[in-house]
Design a protein around this motif. Structure first.
Motif, PDB file in Angstrom:
ATOM      1  N   GLN A   1     -36.340  25.821   7.700  1.00  0.00           N
ATOM      2  CA  GLN A   1     -37.407  26.588   8.340  1.00  0.00           C
ATOM      3  C   GLN A   1     -37.545  26.264   9.818  1.00  0.00           C
ATOM      4  N   VAL A   2     -36.829  25.245  10.279  1.00  0.00           N
ATOM      5  CA  VAL A   2     -36.870  24.869  11.685  1.00  0.00           C
ATOM      6  C   VAL A   2     -35.891  25.740  12.456  1.00  0.00           C
ATOM      7  N   GLN A   3     -36.335  26.245  13.576  1.00  0.00           N
ATOM      8  CA  GLN A   3     -35.491  27.034  14.456  1.00  0.00           C
ATOM      9  C   GLN A   3     -35.198  26.254  15.731  1.00  0.00           C
ATOM     10  N   LEU A   4     -33.927  26.220  16.102  1.00  0.00           N
ATOM     11  CA  LEU A   4     -33.478  25.498  17.281  1.00  0.00           C
ATOM     12  C   LEU A   4     -32.657  26.445  18.144  1.00  0.00           C
ATOM     13  N   VAL A   5     -32.983  26.517  19.415  1.00  0.00           N
ATOM     14  CA  VAL A   5     -32.286  27.405  20.332  1.00  0.00           C
ATOM     15  C   VAL A   5     -31.866  26.611  21.554  1.00  0.00           C
ATOM     16  N   MET A  34     -34.295  14.166  16.502  1.00  0.00           N
ATOM     17  CA  MET A  34     -33.536  15.266  17.075  1.00  0.00           C
ATOM     18  C   MET A  34     -32.230  14.733  17.631  1.00  0.00           C
ATOM     19  N   GLY A  35     -31.165  15.508  17.448  1.00  0.00           N
ATOM     20  CA  GLY A  35     -29.864  15.057  17.900  1.00  0.00           C
ATOM     21  C   GLY A  35     -29.080  16.127  18.616  1.00  0.00           C
ATOM     22  N   ALA A  98     -31.819  18.950  13.899  1.00  0.00           N
ATOM     23  CA  ALA A  98     -33.013  18.232  13.462  1.00  0.00           C
ATOM     24  C   ALA A  98     -32.712  17.447  12.198  1.00  0.00           C
ATOM     25  N   ASN A  99     -33.166  16.195  12.170  1.00  0.00           N
ATOM     26  CA  ASN A  99     -32.877  15.246  11.098  1.00  0.00           C
ATOM     27  C   ASN A  99     -34.182  14.829  10.436  1.00  0.00           C
ATOM     28  N   PRO A 100     -34.479  15.325   9.231  1.00  0.00           N
ATOM     29  CA  PRO A 100     -35.747  14.959   8.579  1.00  0.00           C
ATOM     30  C   PRO A 100     -35.772  13.547   8.012  1.00  0.00           C
ATOM     31  N   SER A 101     -34.630  12.945   7.722  1.00  0.00           N
ATOM     32  CA  SER A 101     -34.594  11.676   6.996  1.00  0.00           C
ATOM     33  C   SER A 101     -34.913  10.484   7.869  1.00  0.00           C
ATOM     34  N   GLY A 102     -34.384  10.463   9.087  1.00  0.00           N
ATOM     35  CA  GLY A 102     -34.560   9.319   9.960  1.00  0.00           C
ATOM     36  C   GLY A 102     -33.796   8.089   9.517  1.00  0.00           C
ATOM     37  N   TYR A 113     -30.969  21.085  10.064  1.00  0.00           N
ATOM     38  CA  TYR A 113     -31.186  22.283  10.861  1.00  0.00           C
ATOM     39  C   TYR A 113     -30.369  22.209  12.134  1.00  0.00           C
ATOM     40  N   TRP A 114     -29.746  23.331  12.470  1.00  0.00           N
ATOM     41  CA  TRP A 114     -28.835  23.390  13.601  1.00  0.00           C
ATOM     42  C   TRP A 114     -29.084  24.623  14.450  1.00  0.00           C
ATOM     43  N   GLY A 115     -28.875  24.475  15.743  1.00  0.00           N
ATOM     44  CA  GLY A 115     -28.890  25.608  16.634  1.00  0.00           C
ATOM     45  C   GLY A 115     -27.553  26.314  16.637  1.00  0.00           C
ATOM     46  N   GLN A 116     -27.449  27.362  17.434  1.00  0.00           N
ATOM     47  CA  GLN A 116     -26.232  28.175  17.465  1.00  0.00           C
ATOM     48  C   GLN A 116     -25.151  27.588  18.360  1.00  0.00           C
ATOM     49  N   GLY A 117     -25.499  26.646  19.191  1.00  0.00           N
ATOM     50  CA  GLY A 117     -24.549  26.010  20.083  1.00  0.00           C
ATOM     51  C   GLY A 117     -24.509  26.654  21.453  1.00  0.00           C
TER      52      GLY A 117
END
Length: 124
Positions: A1-5, A34-35, A98-102, A113-117
């Motif tokens: 559900q996370v959006q990354l741009v 975040m990575g 995005a990394n929920p686990s940590g 979750y990943w952006g499009q690059g």
């Protein structure tokens, strides 16, 4: 559900600098990390840098340590990657994730979750 741009990619000469941005929206929690990852043609997707959203603790791949800096602006919901002293081997598609686990920052699997690059090209 996370959006990354991601944004900010482009062409730069060796030795130059470039800044990338990652806008975060959607179902996001402050416990996430975040990575930034990158992937060159014919290569594996490699870890670049990570930051914890709440505390701002940073982690870097050895190949970029001292040259790149990851940061975040919580008010703007944005993660940044400032890249200095760029080398041709930095050429790749750069991805925000995005990394929920940590639990682990330097491998791709925990990032859900990943952006499009965005393409970064460093010329000689």
């Amino acid at each position: 559900q996370v959006q990354l741009v991601e944004s900010g990619g482009g062409l730069v000469q060796a030795g130059g600098s470039l800044g990338l941005s990652c806008a975060v929206s959607g179902r996001f929690f402050i416990t996430y990390a975040m990575g930034w990852f990158r992937q060159a043609p014919g290569k594996e997707r490699d870890f670049v840098a990570a930051i914890t959203w709440s505390g701002g603790y940073t982690y870097y791949a050895d190949s970029v340590k001292g040259r790149f800096a990851i940061s975040r602006d919580k008010a703007k919901n944005t993660v940044y990657l400032q890249m200095n002293s760029l080398k041709p081997e930095d050429t790749a598609v750069y991805y925000c994730a995005a990394n929920p686990s940590g639990r682990s920052y330097s491998t791709a699997a925990p990032y859900d979750y990943w952006g499009q690059g965005t393409q970064v090209t460093v010329s000689s």
